[in-house]
Design an enzyme around this catalytic site. Sequence first.
Site, mmCIF file in Angstrom:
data_model
loop_
_atom_site.group_PDB
_atom_site.id
_atom_site.type_symbol
_atom_site.label_atom_id
_atom_site.label_comp_id
_atom_site.label_asym_id
_atom_site.label_seq_id
_atom_site.Cartn_x
_atom_site.Cartn_y
_atom_site.Cartn_z
ATOM 1 N N ASP A 66 0.830 -1.209 0.000
ATOM 2 C CA ASP A 66 0.000 0.000 0.000
ATOM 3 C C ASP A 66 0.864 1.259 0.000
ATOM 4 O O ASP A 66 2.082 1.208 0.178
ATOM 5 C CB ASP A 66 -0.910 0.020 1.235
ATOM 6 C CG ASP A 66 -1.922 -1.107 1.239
ATOM 7 O OD1 ASP A 66 -2.225 -1.633 0.150
ATOM 8 O OD2 ASP A 66 -2.404 -1.460 2.332
ATOM 9 N N TYR A 148 5.703 -9.707 7.158
ATOM 10 C CA TYR A 148 5.840 -8.275 7.391
ATOM 11 C C TYR A 148 6.313 -8.017 8.813
ATOM 12 O O TYR A 148 6.038 -8.812 9.733
ATOM 13 C CB TYR A 148 4.504 -7.557 7.195
ATOM 14 C CG TYR A 148 4.071 -7.354 5.771
ATOM 15 C CD1 TYR A 148 4.317 -6.146 5.112
ATOM 16 C CD2 TYR A 148 3.393 -8.350 5.078
ATOM 17 C CE1 TYR A 148 3.895 -5.946 3.804
ATOM 18 C CE2 TYR A 148 2.977 -8.164 3.768
ATOM 19 C CZ TYR A 148 3.226 -6.962 3.142
ATOM 20 O OH TYR A 148 2.820 -6.768 1.850
#
Length: 309
Positions: A66, A148
């Site tokens: 994103d 992540y």
Amino acid sequence: MTELKPAVLRQDSGLLRVRLDLAYDGAPFSGWALQPGLATVQGVIEAGLETVLRRPARLTVAGRTDTGVHARGQVAHVDLTPGEWHGLSRGKEMSPETALLRRLGATISRELNSADSQRHRVPAVVLLKVALAPQGFDARFSALWRRYSYRIADRPQLRDPLARSVTLWHPDELHVDPLNAGARQLLGLQDFRSFVKLRPGATTVRELQRFDFRRAEDGVIIVSVQADAFCHNMVRGLIGSTLRVGTGEKEPQWLLERLQARSKEARSVLAAPHPLVLEEVRYPDDDAIGSRAAETRARRDGSARAEAL
């Protein structure tokens, strides 16, 4: 944003699939995926490929990050003709891998510098490695999992100004044990639609393999999130919701209730994007690369069809 599906490379196509390993600072970009009129990581790299190859080239990526999200271990692929691949060295005594690494890396650096008034800055996108991919490789569908990390400073004395671009400065102290108690309830193969941004025709079923919080030696909280794949905003949605448990606003059981509700709450809050880093994408051994891609593609298509019924 483009929604083109990755191409399936036929064995008889005559094309060579090339794997690119990348790292980037996501701050200057509106995410990975191409968007008209906006700077994106995909746009910068594809512009560099077009300069090197003298024709447009489309990348397929392991995970579309994103806006503002960073990567240390991103993976993408591009398909080249044998002539393009072997011509990269331009007669010099270097391998095509080395030639593309140097030429594309230099092209990306020039493009980023020309758009940046601070020319002394290190480029925001770095090409780490170039290699011919094994038969059947697909950067997106061959992946076993993505991992992540997320950094949180929840006390004033932990707020390092030099790390502020990759760390959330949380206003309230967080308690790690409740955070982990809540996070554990979300593990496994689940429907995560309560925590994601829905996309038409896309499944929200994922296998969350790891979700935990720990304090590093310097006191900063490090979040690790690993899944077979992630839906749009999924990591930020999970962390943002779980932080409400860490402050004591919600009990750990609330996260399971949110998961089972299968609908977003009006007060749902996404965690800020700037501390989020794609650390690693893991693939199977070369002899299982192709079968993994086929299985993943079939499972995603099947799940999406089932949700539509």
